[in-house]
Design an enzyme around this catalytic site. Structure first.
Site, PDB file in Angstrom:
ATOM      1  N   ASN A   9       0.863  -1.185   0.000  1.00  0.00           N
ATOM      2  CA  ASN A   9       0.000   0.000   0.000  1.00  0.00           C
ATOM      3  C   ASN A   9       0.895   1.228   0.000  1.00  0.00           C
ATOM      4  OD1 ASN A   9      -1.770   2.106   0.539  1.00  0.00           O
ATOM      5  ND2 ASN A   9      -2.743   1.116   2.290  1.00  0.00           N
ATOM      6  N   ARG A  91      -2.881  -2.039  -3.364  1.00  0.00           N
ATOM      7  CA  ARG A  91      -3.855  -0.956  -3.345  1.00  0.00           C
ATOM      8  C   ARG A  91      -3.526  -0.020  -4.508  1.00  0.00           C
ATOM      9  NH1 ARG A  91      -3.414   4.570  -0.295  1.00  0.00           N
ATOM     10  NH2 ARG A  91      -5.431   5.483  -0.786  1.00  0.00           N
ATOM     11  N   HIS A 179     -10.849   6.231  -1.234  1.00  0.00           N
ATOM     12  CA  HIS A 179     -10.770   5.602   0.095  1.00  0.00           C
ATOM     13  C   HIS A 179     -11.669   4.364   0.182  1.00  0.00           C
ATOM     14  CE1 HIS A 179      -9.478   9.795   1.631  1.00  0.00           C
ATOM     15  NE2 HIS A 179      -8.405   9.022   1.561  1.00  0.00           N
ATOM     16  N   LEU A 207     -10.833  10.196   8.115  1.00  0.00           N
ATOM     17  CA  LEU A 207     -10.153  11.460   8.342  1.00  0.00           C
ATOM     18  C   LEU A 207      -8.677  11.201   8.619  1.00  0.00           C
ATOM     19  CD1 LEU A 207     -12.805  13.127  10.698  1.00  0.00           C
ATOM     20  CD2 LEU A 207     -12.695  13.167   8.195  1.00  0.00           C
ATOM     21  N   ARG A 239      -4.272  19.251   0.693  1.00  0.00           N
ATOM     22  CA  ARG A 239      -5.141  19.367  -0.482  1.00  0.00           C
ATOM     23  C   ARG A 239      -6.317  20.295  -0.187  1.00  0.00           C
ATOM     24  NH1 ARG A 239      -5.948  13.094  -1.590  1.00  0.00           N
ATOM     25  NH2 ARG A 239      -4.420  12.758   0.059  1.00  0.00           N
ATOM     26  N   ASP A 281      -0.308  18.877   9.653  1.00  0.00           N
ATOM     27  CA  ASP A 281      -0.460  17.820  10.654  1.00  0.00           C
ATOM     28  C   ASP A 281      -1.420  18.271  11.743  1.00  0.00           C
ATOM     29  OD1 ASP A 281       0.434  15.281  12.007  1.00  0.00           O
ATOM     30  OD2 ASP A 281       1.059  16.744  13.514  1.00  0.00           O
ATOM     31  N   ILE A 327      -6.725  10.819  11.955  1.00  0.00           N
ATOM     32  CA  ILE A 327      -7.381  11.845  12.766  1.00  0.00           C
ATOM     33  C   ILE A 327      -8.643  11.273  13.397  1.00  0.00           C
ATOM     34  CG2 ILE A 327      -8.506  14.108  12.714  1.00  0.00           C
ATOM     35  CD1 ILE A 327      -6.652  14.814  10.336  1.00  0.00           C
ATOM     36  N   GLY A 328      -9.416  10.557  12.632  1.00  0.00           N
ATOM     37  CA  GLY A 328     -10.671  10.005  13.136  1.00  0.00           C
ATOM     38  C   GLY A 328     -10.480   9.070  14.315  1.00  0.00           C
ATOM     39  N   GLU A 377      -6.729  -1.051   5.557  1.00  0.00           N
ATOM     40  CA  GLU A 377      -6.767  -1.208   4.108  1.00  0.00           C
ATOM     41  C   GLU A 377      -6.043  -2.476   3.667  1.00  0.00           C
ATOM     42  OE1 GLU A 377      -6.972   3.421   2.609  1.00  0.00           O
ATOM     43  OE2 GLU A 377      -5.033   2.590   3.188  1.00  0.00           O
TER      44      GLU A 377
END
Length: 402
Positions: A9, A91, A179, A207, A239, A281, A327-328, A377
């Site tokens: 990945n 991936r 994603h 996230l 982004r 970050d 983050i999530g 993933e």
């Protein structure tokens, strides 16, 4: 004995890898990553079984993806795993309209996937370079691509179509969504928790440095915030997220930005980094006293809250909200603030549960269950390879594969 699955990945600054035993439950054999490729690269290997954690610096300067792969190859050789690997799952970020299921990466498939590089300039080239490196290292292993866009192919046409001339739509200028491997893993976890209903009308918030939301009905993608490219939707680490097309015209026509300069601006210099002027970050921004850092966080939360409303409308309501990715999974403050922004939907986050990082973080009276589920993933890729192998070994009656 070639019973193991290697999953690779690759991203713009990291290479994640995992090896799974090919048995039904896909036991984990090895997992790690080579991170910070463009700065101070490091190898991290998780503790699995009786193998200890490994943390190793790979030098003080940047390395490319080929050197990162060489590090992984050396580790696989040291663990005597190369001879066991019969399948390599990759991936691949963009599969376009044609690649909607795991696909053998032969020369024809690679050629078609190269044509999609402009749609995912940060990732696609790297993904395909890793395929070539893996084929060289393991020439007898089957190389299989699993696509981030594939999960969203179930969306209705109206959710994929832009207001452009029909000929452009038919030529492939549509919303693809990304994603998907992360969302596929979360959908499987929701099925394990709730059964076939998979949490009913659910919104999953992936996230991380890249960020998006996905609306699922019974575990099937209905709508998502990313579209034609990985620039769309939420603001991200570097982004821009959704942008008025007139801004692009202005930058090209009036500011006279070159195409290369525009790509760099939108993919690498915008988002949290651009708004704050400090960092992309989230940990750094949360720890900063600078007003611009707070404004970047405010914008991140605002855009997510607004898009949750949009996706809830697409679903006709909301039963489950899931946080995942860097983050999530690891920023209780951000989860709590997003929960407050979406409280009008009937959800409430329990402060103590949230701070402890429990799986269920909604309070008992919440009409929407709020969960934190780590994404994986690599396991999603391995599961797709395992499922595809089973499908080919056991075709449906009449010789037609399901």
């Amino acid at each position: 004995m070639t019973d193991a699955i290697l999953v690779l990945n690759g991203g713009s600054s990291s290479l994640k890898f995992a090896v799974f035993d090919g048995r039904d439950e896909l036991p984990l054999v090895l997992r790690g990553n080579v991170a910070s490729l463009g700065q101070q690269p490091r190898l991290h290997v998780e503790a699995v079984g009786d193998q200890p954690v490994i943390e190793r610096s790979l030098g003080g300067g940047p390395i490319d993806i080929a050197k990162a792969f060489a590090t992984v190859a050396s580790l696989l050789a040291d663990r005597d795993l190369l001879h066991r690997i019969g399948r390599v799952g990759h991936r691949v970020v963009h599969g376009g309209r044609d690649f909607t299921e795991p696909t053998r990466l032969d020369a024809r498939a690679i050629e078609a996937l190269r044509l999609l590089e402009p749609l995912a300039p940060i990732h696609q080239r790297i993904n395909l370079e890793i395929v070539a490196l893996a084929a060289g290292l393991l020439p007898h292993a089957l190389q299989v691509g699993c696509f981030d866009t594939a999960f969203h192919s179930t969306r209705p046409a109206v959710a994929k179509t832009y207001g452009l001339p029909r000929a452009m739509t038919e030529a492939g200028i549509i919303s693809y969504g990304f994603h998907g491997l992360s969302y596929s893993h979360i959908a499987s976890k929701l099925r394990g928790r709730y059964g076939a209903g998979a949490g009913g009308r659910a919104i999953v918030a992936h996230l991380g440095s890249g960020a998006s939301l996905c609306a699922m009905n019974c575990g099937v993608s209905v709508a998502t915030t990313m579209g034609f490219s990985t620039l769309d939707g939420l603001i991200m680490s570097t982004r821009c997220g959704a942008l008025d097309p007139g801004v692009i015209l202005h930058l090209l026509q009036d500011r006279k930005l070159s195409t290369d300069r525009l790509v760099t601006l939108l993919y690498e210099q915008s988002g949290l980094l651009g708004v704050s002027g400090i960092s992309g970050d989230m940990v750094t921004l949360i720890g900063s006293d600078d007003r611009a850092a707070a404004e970047a966080i405010d914008l991140f939360v605002y855009r997510i809250g607004r898009e949750i409303g949009s996706l809830a409308a697409a679903l006709g309501g909301l039963d489950t909200l899931v946080f995942t990715a860097g983050i999530g999974e690891n920023a209780p403050l951000i989860r709590e603030r997003i929960g407050a922004a979406a409280s009008w939907l009937g959800l409430g986050i329990d402060h103590n549960r949230n701070q402890r990082g429990e799986e269920i973080i909604s309070f008992a009276g919440s009409s929407v269950e709020v969960l934190v589920i780590p994404t994986d993933e690599e396991r999603a890729v391995a599961a797709q390879l395992s499922s595809e192998l089973h499908r080919h070994e056991h075709p449906s009656p009449g010789g037609q594969e399901g």
